[in-house]
Enzyme design. Structure first.
Site, short mmCIF file in Angstrom:
data_model
loop_
_atom_site.label_atom_id
_atom_site.label_comp_id
_atom_site.label_asym_id
_atom_site.label_seq_id
_atom_site.Cartn_x
_atom_site.Cartn_y
_atom_site.Cartn_z
N GLU A 72 -34.82 -5.36 -95.67
CA GLU A 72 -33.39 -5.44 -95.32
C GLU A 72 -32.93 -6.88 -95.06
OE1 GLU A 72 -32.68 -2.67 -92.12
OE2 GLU A 72 -32.70 -0.96 -93.46
N GLU A 95 -35.20 4.46 -97.69
CA GLU A 95 -35.18 4.96 -96.32
C GLU A 95 -34.02 5.92 -96.12
OE1 GLU A 95 -34.98 2.00 -93.25
OE2 GLU A 95 -36.51 0.72 -94.14
#
Lengths: 677, 677, 677
Positions: C150, C307
Site C-alpha cells: 500500500e 485484500e
C-alpha cells in the site's frame, strides 16, 4: 485631491501586463478605451522583475508601460512592488520569511510573506520605493502612489521578539510598570529582565481560537504588530516623499480587517483606499458600514475604491457571479458613501495560479463581447456623464457609531464570559437599525470629536480609554444622546478592570451599577419587557447572549427582564444628564427591539429619512456646494417605489426630473440632486 | 484529621494578596470575618515572588501574610508555589519548558508548564518546598500543605524520552518482554536496543483524536507520564515530611481527569482534595459521581472541597451565574458525599489576566453588598451551626461501580470497533440508574475489596488486570451480584487480547461466549426484547453503539435482540454461580432499561432508598457514631415533596422536627438526623 | 497468468506467523485446509525480523514457513517486507523518516513511514528485495511477488526537495519554461535559480484543505511524489527481475487513492492487485466502480483482489460486521468485475496493536466454529467448483468513463469557483447512471483508445491534455457519442487556461462557448427545463453546484435553465459532428436527470441490459471463449426477481438451469453461463 487631473470619478483597476505578451497589451489598450478606463494600478507584484538580484534593478519595462498607458489617456496608480518578496531574497536572506503563531518558519511562497521586522526586507523595500520615486517623480501620468498591497498578517520570529521588547521599553519605560499593566503577579509571571519576555503565541500564552492567558501582553502584541507593519509602510512613504513632497500616497486597506488599527494607520495615508469584496449573501448594510468606516478613518474625507471585482471572487467557498446590474449598483454604493474612484481588481484575468478564477474586465475569452465587459462599459460612460458632481463631497450624518480596534481585540481575547460575543456583530446590529430606516451614520473612533453629532452609539464599549468617559459626559451634558450596552466600561487600555463596580468610568454617565453578568447558553433566552410604551416600543422582545444584572443609580428604568431569577431587574435604562441622555441596553436584544428604540430616539431628536422608501432600497447622501446628491439604490431584483416628499428633483444619470411616487427598477440607481435643506 | 483545630467544616478558599495593596488586604480581613471565613489557601502562584532569581529567596511577605491571617482567625492551607515556574527560570534553563505531542517546544507562558522530568524544575521545586517547610514547620496557622496545583498535562521532550526508557527497563527488565508486551512483531516494530524507543506522539504512533497504532506503548506512556508528575509531587511531599512528619499534605485533584491515575496518586496523599466546577447544564448526578470518586480514592475517607466558584467560571464557552441558592446547594452536596471543607476559588477577583471573569467571594465591586457575598455569608453562618456533626463521617454504600484509569485509557486508545464508545458515559449511565433512585453508590478501583458490597457493577470492563477475575468469581460465589457489559474481558493490562474467546477471563464467571461484536452506525438501533417480565422490565427497549453476538455457556438468557441478523440472540444474561449471580448486558441500552434492571436487582437484594422522593431531589447519607445524616437536596427551582417513611427526624439547619410528607423549597437543603437503622 | 499453477481462483490472504508460536502455526495449517485456502501473502512487515541490524540477514524462519505452507498445498504471494522500516534504521539513519506537509520531522512509528527519496531506505529496500529474490528464485511455491505494501503518503524533507529540483530540470530543461508553466510572473514568483524552488507545502504555497496559490508547482509536486514512490517500487521490481525475469510482480493498490497516479504505476505492474474495504454504507455501485478502475488500469486485464476483510474493519469510525452472505456476495462482485483471486486481510487476527479488531478468517477464539469461518469455508468450496471458468475472462463494455488523476488533483487544488466540487462524486454520479441500469462500464484514462467504445463519458474534463481533444473529435466523427460537463476544457496539463473562450480545446467538438460560470451557494438551486421530450427526459429537474452560462456555436439546445438571470440559456446541448454526437451537461443535475439522459442515449445506440432486474440487483458479465458468465448479485436482504429474456441458462454454483422469471435469495449470487450473443 486627485480630481485635479480629470474632473470625474477615476475608473480602471489593477493591471499586470508583465504576465502578458506585447500584442495582448496592445489589444488591452483598445479595450480600455471602449470601457472608458482612465486609471491603472500597476507594479503591484513585480519586485522579482524589477530587482532580479541584489545588485540589479531593471525598470525599462515599467518606463514603457507607463508611457504607453499615458499615451492612451490612462493615469497611473503606481505600486511599489513590495507586496511579495522575490524568491532569491528568501533563499539568500531567510530573515525575510515569517514565523507563524505555532512557531513554524515559513518557506518561500504566497504573498504578504515578509517579516515586518526583517532587516533585509526593510532595507530592500525602502530602497526600491526610493528608486521608483526618483525615477518617476516627474512623470505626469503618476497620480497616486500605492505602497505595497493589503498589509496584514503576523510574525513571531526572533527579530519580531527583539523588536517587541524595544517597543515595550518605549511604552512602559520600567519593568515595574509593565508588570503592573499586565498584572503579572497573577500566576507568578513577574518579569525581572526584559529578555525574559517572549511573544505571546500558541506556544506561550495563547490557546483555543484567539484566547489569551494574559490579555495585556496579547493586546500589546496586536498593537506592536500593527505598528511594525505601519513602520514598513512609513519607510516607503518617506522614501517617496523625499523625492516628491506633494505626492499622494496610500496603501489599500481591507475594511474591518482585525489585525491592523486603521484609525492609527490613516493618520499616515494621504488618502484612504480600500478593497471591497462582498459575497452574494453579505448584507448590503454591512458593505455600507465598511464604506462608512473607510470614510470615518480620515474624519469624513472621501476615499478610493481601490479594488472590487467586476463579477466573481475566487477565494470564497462559493464564488457567485455578480448578478446583472449589481456591479454597477455596488459601484454607486461606494460613491454614495464617499468613494471618489471606482477601480477593479483586475483589468485582465490571469492565465494561471490562484486568481485565474477571479473576475476581470477582460475575461479569458479576451474580447469585449461579454456581459461583464458590457456592464463595465456602461458604467464607464455613466461616470463620464456624472463628471465631478460628487468629487470631494461630504456625507452628512447626525449619528455616529463608535468603533475601536483595541476594544475589538480586547473583547475577543477575553476568557469569559461567553465565546458567542462578536464585537462586529454588535456594531452591525446597531448600525443596521439606523441604516434600514435610511438614516445616515458615521463610523468613528473613540477619539473623534463627538459634539458634531446628535447621537453617539457605542455598542459594547468594553474598554474605555483615557479621557473618553469625560468627553462622553460632556457630550451628553451639552445635549447629546449617548447609548451603550451590556459589557461596557469594564477595563482600561491595559485590559485591567476598573474597580469599584461596573460600568466603571461610565457609571456616573449612565447612572447605573452592574452587579453581575449572566452568560446565556445558546439554547437560553430572556425577554425585555417595556414598562410602558416608548414610541414604537411596547410589549416584550427576545434577548440573550449576555444579561447584565444592574441597579439604577439615578437612571430611569424603561424596561425590565421578563424571566429567570433576575425577572424585574432593569434591562433598558436612560439617565438624564445636563441637557442630554445616556441610554443603556443591558442585554443583546433582537433586531426588532433596536428598530423601535432607534425610531423613538430619532423621532424625539427630529432625525428622519430624506425619502420614504422600503428597506431594500438604500438611501445615502453626498453634499457639496449647497447641493445634496441623494443616491437611491434598489438592492432587490424587483422594481420598488419610493416617495419624494416635497418638490421636484433632478436625476443625474437619466437627466430627468422626478417628484412624488417614483418607481426604481430592480438593481437600479437614481442620483437625485436637490438644494440642501 | 484537620478537624482537630476547629470542630467544623473549614470555610474559605484561594487568596492571592500578592496581587493587591496593603489596604485592600486589610479590607479583605474585615470581609472575611463577615463571611465566616476561617481558611485561606495561599502561595499557589508565588514562585517568582518567592525566588526572584536562582540564589535569592524572599519569604518575608509570606511571614506577614500568614501572621495577619492567623491573627484574624484564619487557618492556612499553604501551597508550595510551584504550579508555574518563574520567567527567569524558563529563560535560563529551557529544560523546564515542555514539548507538546506535536513536538513543539513551548515558550514561557501559562501554568502547569514545567516538564516533569526537567532536572532544573525538580531541583528548584524540591528546594522551595524544603525552604517553606523549614520556615513554617512550627507555625500554628498552617493546617494543610498544598503541593503545586492541579497537576496535569503531558510532555514529550528529550528528558522525558530518556526517563521513559529508564521507566520501561524497570518495568520489563528485558527487551524480549517489552517486545512481547507491545506485540512489536506486528508491523515489524521489534526493538533491538532501548535507545530505539521513542515517546509515542503525533509524530510517531498517534493519530486522529487520541488513537494509537500500538496501544501497548501508548498505555505505558500514560502510566509513565502520570508517574512522572507523581514523582514531582513526591519530591515536594518528602521535602515537607522531612521537616514536619505529622503534616497533612495534599494536592488538588480534578475529578475524572483523564491524564492521571488518581487511584495511584491517592496512596501518597494524606487527604484527598479536589476542585469541582460543574456547568449550568452538568447533570447533578455527574457531580455527585465525581464526589463519590474522590471519596473512593482513599477507600471512603472524607476529602476536601479545595475549589469551587462562588458563582461563574471564566473558562467555559458560556459562563452562567450560579442561580440563587445553587452555590449553597452544591456546597452541601459535596459535604453529603464526603467533603469536610468548603473552599472557594477565589476569595478576591483578579483585576487582570484570564481569570478576571471568574467568580469570587469579593467581586470587582469590592464590597459586601452583592448577592454572591450574601450567599457566602449565609452559608458561613450555617456551617458554624452545623459544627462537627458530619466531620469524618462515612458514606454507607451497598453498591459499588468499578472505575479504572488504565481501562479508560485502553478503551479510548483502541482502533475500533467504534469511535462512539466513551467510557465515562457508560460509567455515568450505570451510576445514574442507582442515583436517580436514591441508592448510594461507591466508586471503587478494581483492586478495592469487593466483599463489603452487595452489588458490584463494572461497565465496559475491557481490561481485566491480574487477579481481578478470580476476586470477582469469589465475590459472586459468596453471594455477591456482579454486572458487566459488552466489550468486557477483552484484554490484559498490556492491551493484549485474552485468546480463546471473549470475554476472556470473565467467561466462566459470566457463563457466555461472545463470538462477534457489531458496531452500529449513529443512525442504527437495535432492540432488547425481554423473554419475560423481570421486576419492572418488560417488553422491549432501544439499544445501540455496540452489540455483542453471544452464546450462553451456562448463563440464562433473559432478553434477546429484536432486530437484524442476530435477532433472537441473547442481549441480557444472568449466570448463577455459588450463592451469587453475574449479569451481562450485551449492548448499550437506553436509560429506561437500566432503571428497570437496577430496580429488579435492588428489590431482590432488599436495597432501597432511605426516603421516597422525586428524582430531582437528591438523597445522600453520612453516618457517624450511630447516627445517620440524611441530606435531602432539591435540585429544581420549584418546591418538591418527599416522604419520611417512619418516625420523626431532626433537621439540623432549621433545628426543626420533620415527619411524613415534607415540602422542601426550590434549591433548598435539609439535613435530617436519625439513629442508624 | 498465475492460473497456470492451479486452474481456479486463488483463495487465501495475508498471514503473519511471525506473530505466533509454532503450535499455533500447525493449527493454522489444519484450519486453512478446512477453509479451502491455497494462497498466503507473507513477509509483509518482517523487515526488522529479516534484518536485525545493518550487517545481518536471517531468512531461515522464512525458508521454513514457505516450505511448510507449500507442503500443505498453499502457494505464496511473497512480500519484500519493506512496508515499514526497522526501528534501528530510523535511529541510525534519520533520513528514512519523513517530514510532513507542516514541516514536522516524523519519529519512528507507524508504517508507510519511509521517505521515498531517502538514500538509506532506497539502498536497503533494494538490497533486501535482491536477497529475497536470490534466495527464493527457484522455489515452486512462490507465485507472485508483492513489493512493499500500500504505497502512499507524501514527504517534504530536504532529500525530497533536492530530488524535486532534479525532477523539474528533467521536465522543463530551462527555468524560462518552468516559470512559464507555473505562471510565476503572477505575484512575482519568478525563479532565477533552481535552488530557489522549495516544495509546495503548508509552509509555502498551500493553505486550507489542499488548496494552492500556484497550481502548477503543486501539480508537479503530486506527480513528483507519485513518481518518487514508483521509483522505490521499481528499484525492488528490477532487483527481483534480475534474478527471475519471468516473475509476476505486483504491489497492492487502493482503488481511488488520490496521491498516486495508478495509470502510470500500472505500466510497471505485471498484474494489478488491490485492497477493497467498503463500509456498511458504501454504495455497492462505488465498489463496482473501483473494481472497474482496477481492471481499466491495464486496459481490461484481470486483477487480484489482494485484500478484503472477512467481516469488519478496525480503522473506520464505526466498524460494522459484514452481514451473513455479504462477504461471499462482495467476493463474487470482485470476480464479476475482473478479479481472478479472492484474498483476505487477514488469515489470523493479531493479539495486540491497532489491527486486533480487524476481522480475520481465524478469530481470537482460535477455532473453526464461528460464523465467519463457516462463510469462508463455504466460499472456498464454491470457488473449487467454479474452477477456471472465469480466469482471464474479459469484461465486455461499450461504455467508458474517463478518469484522470491529474485532472482530479488540478480540480481540487483550484482556488475557485466552488469548494463543493468533488471530482470523484461526479465520476460516480455518471457511472451510477449506467450501473443502476445494468449497463457495463469501463473506467479508462484519457490516453486509452476511445474507438472501441460506443459512448465515452468524461465528467468535468477540466484538464485537457495534449492530443486528447483531437482524439475525441476523431472518435465522434467516426460515430462515437461523447458527453462531458460544466467546468471542462478549461486548462492544459500545467493548469494554464486555454485562452479564447471555454471550453477551450473542446469548443469545436461541443459547438458551444461558455461565457461565465456561476457557483451556487449550498442553499441555492436552479432547474433544467427540457425544450421537448427526449426519451424518458421531460419536464424539469433540479440542478446546482456550478452553472455554465453558455452560447451555442453549432450545437442544439435540448434544455435550458429554468431560473435566475440566466433563465432560458442552454443547460443541455448536443453537437452533431461527423457521424457522432457530443453532449454537454452545463450544470450538476440530480440523479433522475442522468438516468433519463443515459437511457435516451443508450436506447438510441441499442445498448441495453443483459437481463431485466431491479436496481438493487447488480448484473455484470465476464466473457471467455465464446461464453458469457452473467453474475447476478442481490445486494438487498430480501429475495428479488429478475428476468431472463430468452432461452435457458446454466447457473454454475447450483448447477441448475434457469429461464424466464427467476427468484434470487437475499444477498445471493447466480452465475449464469450462456453463449455469447
Amino acid at each position: 485631491m486627485i480630481s485635479s487631473k480629470l474632473p470625474k470619478v477615476f475608473y480602471g483597476g489593477d493591471y499586470n501586463p508583465e504576465q502578458w505578451s506585447k500584442d495582448i497589451h496592445t489589444e488591452d489598450l483598445r479595450l480600455f478605451k471602449l470601457a472608458g478606463i482612465d486609471m491603472a494600478t500597476i507594479n503591484v507584484f513585480s519586485w522579482a522583475k524589477n530587482q532580479p538580484d541584489e545588485a540589479t534593478y531593471q525598470f525599462e519595462w515599467l518606463d514603457e508601460l507607463i508611457d504607453s498607458l499615458y499615451a492612451n489617456g490612462i493615469y497611473i496608480c503606481l505600486a511599489t512592488s513590495t507586496a511579495a518578496h522575490p524568491a532569491w531574497m528568501a533563499k539568500r536572506y531567510p530573515d525575510v520569511l515569517r514565523v507563524d503563531a505555532d512557531g513554524r518558519k515559513r518557506k518561500f511562497g504566497g504573498r504578504h510573506n515578509s517579516c515586518p521586522n526583517s532587516p533585509t526586507y526593510r532595507k530592500y523595500a525602502e530602497q526600491i520605493a526610493d528608486r521608483l520615486a526618483g525615477r518617476y517623480q516627474d512623470h505626469p501620468a503618476v497620480l497616486v502612489w500605492h505602497v505595497s498591497n493589503e498589509y496584514g498578517g503576523e510574525c513571531y520570529c526572533e527579530h519580531c521578539e527583539t523588536a517587541f521588547r524595544v517597543w515595550l521599553k518605549k511604552r512602559y519605560r520600567t519593568l515595574e510598570d509593565l508588570n503592573r499593566a499586565w498584572n503579572t503577579s497573577f500566576w507568578g509571571h513577574t518579569f525581572y529582565d526584559w529578555d525574559e519576555i517572549v511573544l505571546p503565541s500558541n506556544l506561550s500564552e495563547h490557546w483555543g481560537n484567539n484566547k489569551s492567558n494574559f490579555q495585556g501582553i496579547s493586546l500589546d502584541y496586536s498593537r506592536f504588530n500593527s505598528d511594525s507593519l505601519l513602520e514598513c509602510y512609513l519607510l516607503e512613504y518617506h522614501a517617496i516623499k523625499r523625492h516628491i513632497p506633494e505626492s499622494i500616497i496610500t496603501t489599500n486597506l481591507m475594511g474591518f480587517y482585525k489585525e491592523l488599527d486603521y484609525f492609527k494607520w490613516a493618520q499616515h495615508l494621504d488618502i484612504v483606499s480600500w478593497d471591497s469584496y462582498p459575497a452574494l449573501d453579505t448584507p448590503f448594510s454591512f458593505t455600507a458600514m465598511a464604506h462608512d468606516l473607510m470614510r470615518g478613518l480620515k474624519d469624513g474625507q472621501s476615499f478610493m475604491l481601490m479594488e472590487q471585482t467586476p463579477s466573481q471572487q475566487n477565494w470564497m467557498p462559493y464564488n457567485s457571479l455578480k448578478r446583472p446590474g449589481v456591479m454597477r449598483l455596488w459601484s454607486y454604493q461606494s460613491i454614495a458613501h464617499g468613494a471618489d474612484t471606482v477601480l477593479f481588481f483586475q483589468l485582465r484575468r490571469s492565465i494561471g495560479a490562484c486568481e485565474k478564477y477571479h473576475g476581470a474586465v477582460i475575461e479569458h475569452a479576451g474580447h469585449e463581447h461579454t456581459r461583464v465587459f458590457r456592464e463595465v462599459t456602461q458604467l464607464g460612460a455613466e461616470l463620464k456623464t456624472l463628471g465631478d458632481a460628487t468629487l470631494d463631497a461630504s456625507v452628512p450624518s447626525r449619528v455616529a457609531v463608535i468603533f475601536d480596534w483595541n476594544n475589538w481585540w480586547a473583547i475577543e481575547k477575553s476568557s469569559g464570559p461567553t465565546v458567542a460575543l462578536k464585537y462586529l456583530e454588535q456594531i452591525h446590529k446597531y448600525y443596521k437599525a439606523f441604516f434600514d430606516q435610511h438614516i445616515q451614520v458615521d463610523i468613528i473612533s473613540p477619539s473623534t470629536e463627538f459634539n458634531k453629532y446628535d447621537i453617539v452609539i457605542a455598542p459594547v464599549l468594553y474598554m474605555v480609554k483615557e479621557g473618553v468617559a469625560e468627553r462622553l459626559e460632556q457630550f451628553v451634558e451639552q445635549g447629546g444622546t449617548f447609548l451603550t450596552t451590556f459589557f461596557s466600561g469594564i477595563v482600561d487600555e491595559h485590559d485591567l478592570v476598573t474597580l469599584g463596580g461596573y460600568p466603571g468610568k461610565l457609571r456616573k454617565l449612565l447612572g447605573i451599577w452592574v452587579e453581575e453578568i449572566d452568560a446565556l447558553l445558546p439554547t437560553q433566552q430572556n425577554r425585555i419587557v417595556l414598562k410602558e410604551k416608548i414610541g414604537l416600543l411596547e410589549g416584550s422582545y427576545a434577548c440573550g447572549l449576555l444579561c447584565d444584572l444592574l441597579h439604577t443609580e439615578g437612571a430611569d428604568t424603561l424596561a425590565v427582564y421578563g424571566e429567570d431569577f433576575y425577572q424585574g431587574m432593569p434591562a433598558l435604562t436612560r439617565n438624564r444628564l445636563g441637557n442630554g441622555a445616556a441610554w443603556y441596553v443591558a442585554t443583546d436584544p433582537d433586531q426588532e427591539f433596536l428598530y423601535g428604540l432607534v425610531t423613538s430616539i430619532c423621532t424625539e431628536l427630529g432625525i428622519r429619512a430624506p425619502l420614504t422608501a422600503p428597506d431594500n432600497v438604500e438611501i445615502s447622501i453626498r453634499s457639496k456646494e449647497g447641493m445634496d446628491y441623494i443616491f437611491v439604490m434598489n438592492h432587490s431584483r424587483e422594481p420598488q417605489q419610493y416617495h419624494i416628499q416635497e418638490g421636484t428633483v433632478f436625476e443625474l444619470i437619466s437627466s430627468q426630473e422626478y417628484s412624488g411616487e417614483v418607481t426604481i427598477a430592480g438593481h437600479d440607481v437614481h442620483i437625485l440632486r436637490r438644494s440642501q435643506l
